[in-house]
Structures are given as C-alpha cells and as structure tokens.
Design a protein around this motif. Structure first.
Motif, PDB file in Angstrom:
ATOM      1  N   PRO A  43      48.939  38.640  42.479  1.00  0.00           N
ATOM      2  CA  PRO A  43      48.804  39.651  43.529  1.00  0.00           C
ATOM      3  C   PRO A  43      47.354  39.804  43.989  1.00  0.00           C
ATOM      4  O   PRO A  43      46.443  39.292  43.329  1.00  0.00           O
ATOM      5  CB  PRO A  43      49.274  40.935  42.849  1.00  0.00           C
ATOM      6  CG  PRO A  43      49.979  40.529  41.615  1.00  0.00           C
ATOM      7  CD  PRO A  43      49.439  39.201  41.223  1.00  0.00           C
ATOM      8  N   VAL A 177      29.679  36.573  41.911  1.00  0.00           N
ATOM      9  CA  VAL A 177      30.934  36.807  41.190  1.00  0.00           C
ATOM     10  C   VAL A 177      31.528  38.164  41.570  1.00  0.00           C
ATOM     11  O   VAL A 177      32.728  38.303  41.749  1.00  0.00           O
ATOM     12  CB  VAL A 177      30.714  36.721  39.658  1.00  0.00           C
ATOM     13  CG1 VAL A 177      31.941  37.211  38.901  1.00  0.00           C
ATOM     14  CG2 VAL A 177      30.367  35.303  39.258  1.00  0.00           C
ATOM     15  N   PHE A 178      30.649  39.151  41.725  1.00  0.00           N
ATOM     16  CA  PHE A 178      31.151  40.508  41.959  1.00  0.00           C
ATOM     17  C   PHE A 178      31.495  40.802  43.412  1.00  0.00           C
ATOM     18  O   PHE A 178      32.201  41.756  43.688  1.00  0.00           O
ATOM     19  CB  PHE A 178      30.150  41.541  41.438  1.00  0.00           C
ATOM     20  CG  PHE A 178      30.347  41.853  39.981  1.00  0.00           C
ATOM     21  CD1 PHE A 178      31.301  42.783  39.587  1.00  0.00           C
ATOM     22  CD2 PHE A 178      29.608  41.204  39.001  1.00  0.00           C
ATOM     23  CE1 PHE A 178      31.495  43.069  38.238  1.00  0.00           C
ATOM     24  CE2 PHE A 178      29.803  41.479  37.659  1.00  0.00           C
ATOM     25  CZ  PHE A 178      30.747  42.416  37.279  1.00  0.00           C
ATOM     26  N   GLY A 355      37.423  38.138  33.800  1.00  0.00           N
ATOM     27  CA  GLY A 355      37.101  37.101  34.778  1.00  0.00           C
ATOM     28  C   GLY A 355      35.652  37.095  35.229  1.00  0.00           C
ATOM     29  O   GLY A 355      35.128  36.055  35.632  1.00  0.00           O
ATOM     30  N   VAL A 356      35.010  38.248  35.179  1.00  0.00           N
ATOM     31  CA  VAL A 356      33.609  38.274  35.598  1.00  0.00           C
ATOM     32  C   VAL A 356      32.708  37.650  34.530  1.00  0.00           C
ATOM     33  O   VAL A 356      31.513  37.487  34.750  1.00  0.00           O
ATOM     34  CB  VAL A 356      33.131  39.705  35.976  1.00  0.00           C
ATOM     35  CG1 VAL A 356      33.732  40.136  37.302  1.00  0.00           C
ATOM     36  CG2 VAL A 356      33.478  40.706  34.894  1.00  0.00           C
TER      37      VAL A 356
END
Ligand SMILES: Nc1nc2c(ncn2[C@@H]2O[C@H](COP(=O)(O)OP(=O)(O)O)[C@@H](O)[C@H]2O)c(=O)[nH]1
Ligand SMILES: [Mg+2]
Length: 404
Positions: A43, A177-178, A355-356
């Motif tokens: 999602p 990444v963020f 994931g970060v």
C-alpha cells in the motif's frame, strides 16, 4: 544466439563437456539468465520507494542531479505538508494557539495554496516552523497522530527544517532516504548490478542483476500492478507495521494494516472460503499469475512500531490479540495474520525491518537473494542445458557430426 563451442565439443557430451561449453557462453548471456525482475508492492507509504533508495545506495547507483534537486524540493514540500496537517488538525481538535506570531504562522501554513506554488521555505519561515512545532497546541495535536493522516517522517522534517532552508542546502544521503515523493504515473524500473554472491561456480556469472520495479501504492495506482506481472521473478511486499494504529491517506476511515492485509491476500491469491462467491469479485484478476512467484514480506517501520506498541496495544485493531505489549509478541501476531492470508502451500518469507536503516535493508536483501537463487537455480541450470544442447546441435549440423 550462441557462438559455436570450441573444437571437439561435439565429442564430449558428458558432464565435463557441459562445463566446458558453459565457459564458452558469452558472459552477457549467462548474466542475462541471472537477471531477476523484482516487483515492489504494498500500500501507499509502506516504504517501497525507501527500500529502493536503499538498494540503489547499496548497489552504488548514485542519484542524478535531477533526483537531488527533486529531493530538495520534496523536503520543503514534505515539511510544509506536515505542518499544514498539524495546523488544520489543531483547529479541528479545538486547540487554541495563543501566541500571536505563532498564530500567524499557523494561518499561513493553513493556506490552501501553500502546496501548489512550489515555494521553498526561507530561513525565517524555518525558525517560525520550529517554534510552532514546540507550542502546546501543536504538541497536543501531534500526540493524537493516529486520528488523522500525516507523513511518518514529520519529526525528521521539522528537526532539519533550518538546514533545508539554507541557501546552499544540498540533500545528503539521509535526506534522500527521508524525503517523500509520491510514486505516481510511470513505474520506475531501476537496474541494480552487483557481484555474484558466494564463491561463484563455473556456471555462474561474475555479476548478478536486478530490475526493480517500484509501483504506485495508493488505491488508484493499483490497477497498473497487473500489467507489470509478466516475467517477474519475485515480489517484495512492503507493509507499514505502525499502520495498525494509522489511517489511510486516501480514506481516513480505513486502518492501514487492515488495508495491507487485504491487498496482500489479493496478491498471494488467497480466497476467503467462507465467502466464496463474493470473494472472487474482490480479487484483482490475474493474481493466479503469481502462483509460482516467490513472495517476500517486509514488515517495515519497526522503529515506529516499537515505540507505538508501548502506547497503543494491538488489541485496538485486532480484538483477538491476547498478548502483551511486548513488541516481539505483537510482531509474531502480525506475522501470523499475514501468513493466514496465503493460500495453502504458498510459503512466504517474512523479515521485519526499519527501512530508513540501510543496514536492515541490506541484511534482508541478502537473505532474499540467497533464497531467490536457491529457488531459481534449477530453472536456470535447465535453461543453460537447453542452450548447450541447442549449441551442440547447431555445431553438430555445421560440422556434420551427429549428437545424441
Ligand atoms: N520512521 C520510519 N519511516 C519510514 C520507514 N520507511 C519509510 N519511512 C517513511 O515513510 C514514508 C513513505 O515511504 P515511501 O518509501 O515513500 O513509501 P511508498 O509509498 O511505499 O513508496 C517516507 O516519508 C519515508 O521516509 C521506516 O522504516 N521508519
Ligand atoms: Mg513510492
């Protein structure tokens, strides 16, 4: 199209002969056999693009100047969007911002046009944003973040806003990444090439290639998934663990994890046997194509989950949860919920990650790679054999010798 094997090859139809001819396969042909198309599904905001960014960094794909520029703009927009949500929400919750200056800042942030003109945040605005984030009304609003939709990296954006606002600001790897860029429209296919894992046998190339497809995750993007299905060697399905206590961007009444479970079931081809006639209608047509495609489930945002689970129990979303607020117990319960969405006989490997964190993504991907190779090797070896035998036939025909 293969080059004819070297002299004498048609005489050696034994195992050593095979290996000999394998060495004659041009490296690019062997590499092509070891190219895997991977589909990132899940999602919206489950972390697909984040995982792809990490993989790019792991495989030394450096961001282009355009991507860096795009990220810079996105960080400004992400910050403004988060602040706008908080200010709107503070009003909805009836939290008063008493300080006049802060009130003005909040009004500016609530302006409908704020996000349409691509404006960058000035250093003065950055200061005002930081101050506003610290005021009671916004703090109280933020504490109730499970009641409305907001980006997960709010704190990162606000903590770094004065840096973003500097004139010579260039996003670093962490910023990349963020930053959150909604993946819409075109699907992004990225080629990652790295050394072949392990010692490397005779019939293995020196490189392994992944073609990773990052698709849009929001509901309106999902129709496109089906078109991406051909030739997929594995699916990596992302789920936002913190979603058990969050609502959807596109439907504020829908719990994110409930949505994730439902979409996951559609992808695995799971059918609710108790509602047979109904269930068929709800299934995305063609998921049967995935029957033989390995699915790897990444339960993402473990960092958020671990903090959240101590504040809000899992029973809020899953009344059948009888465990404690310990994160590993809750995590196992969630894993089980997803396992139950697999049809009988379909095995899914599950990894929980933040994931970060590049480290987490790297470790999980190494495990996926290992498993993927194990699963696909028999097929690839068969294909190599086919190529060899065709090469032999061709060679035999050219030389006029008969090969059995
Ligand atoms: N705290 C935290 N935030 C994450 C994590 N993974 C992704 N995010 C954030 O979640 C948001 C959505 O991620 P994104 O990769 O764009 O989701 P996608 O819609 O599936 O592509 C971004 O703001 C990310 O920075 C994680 O492990 N922890
Ligand atoms: Mg995305």
């Amino acid at each position: 199209v293969h080059p004819p094997p070297a002299m004498g090859a048609c005489a050696s139809a034994d195992e050593s002969g095979d290996a000999y001819i394998v060495e004659q396969l041009p490296p690019n042909q062997l590499e092509a056999l070891y190219t895997f198309k991977l589909l990132l599904l899940g999602p919206g905001e489950s972390g697909k693009s984040t995982v792809l960014k990490q993989l790019k960094s792991i495989y030394n794909v450096t961001p282009t100047q355009g991507e860096i520029e795009e990220c810079k703009k996105a960080l400004h927009q992400n910050t403004l969007e988060c602040m706008k949500v908080l200010c709107d929400q503070a009003v909805a919750f009836d939290y008063e911002i008493e300080d006049e200056e802060l009130h003005k800042t909040a009004e500016w942030l609530r302006d409908e046009d704020l996000l349409y003109n691509d404006a960058l945040i000035t250093p003065d605005q950055a200061k005002a944003i930081s101050r506003l984030f610290e005021c009671e009304a916004i703090k109280n609003t933020f504490a109730r973040r499970d009641e409305y939709w907001i980006l997960d990296a709010v704190e990162y954006y606000v903590e770094n806003v004065s840096r973003f606002a500097q004139k010579d600001f260039v996003p670093d790897e962490k910023d990349m990444v963020f930053c959150r860029i909604r993946t819409t429209g075109k699907n992004l296919e990225t080629k990652l090439k790295g050394p072949f894992p392990g010692a490397g046998e005779k019939d293995e190339p020196s490189k392994i290639t992944y073609e990773v497809v990052d698709v849009g995750g929001q509901r309106n993007e999902r129709k496109k998934w089906i078109r991406m299905f051909s030739d997929v060697k594995a699916i990596i399905f992302l789920v936002n663990l913190a979603g058990y206590n969050q609502v959807l961007y596109e439907d504020k009444s829908q719990n994110r994890m409930a949505e994730a479970l439902q979409v996951f079931g559609q992808i695995t081809g799971w059918r609710d046997e108790s509602k047979k006639p109904m269930a068929k209608k709800n299934v995305i047509h063609g998921v049967d194509i995935f029957k033989n495609v390995p699915i790897y489930l990444l339960l993402n945002k473990k960092d958020l989950f671990e903090v959240m689970i101590h504040k809000v129990g899992l029973e809020k979303t899953f009344p059948d949860y009888k465990g404690s607020s310990k994160s590993d117990q809750a995590l196992e319960f969630i894993r089980q919920k997803f396992r139950e969405k697999c049809p009988p006989g379909k095995e899914v490997k599950i990894y929980d990650i933040t994931g970060v964190s590049r480290f987490d993504v790297k470790n999980a991907f190494r495990e996926i790679e290992k498993d993927l190779l194990k699963k696909h090797k028999p097929r690839i070896k068969d294909e190599i054999k086919k190529i060899i035998s065709e090469g032999r036939k061709q060679n035999g025909a050219e030389k006029g010798c008969v090969v059995s």
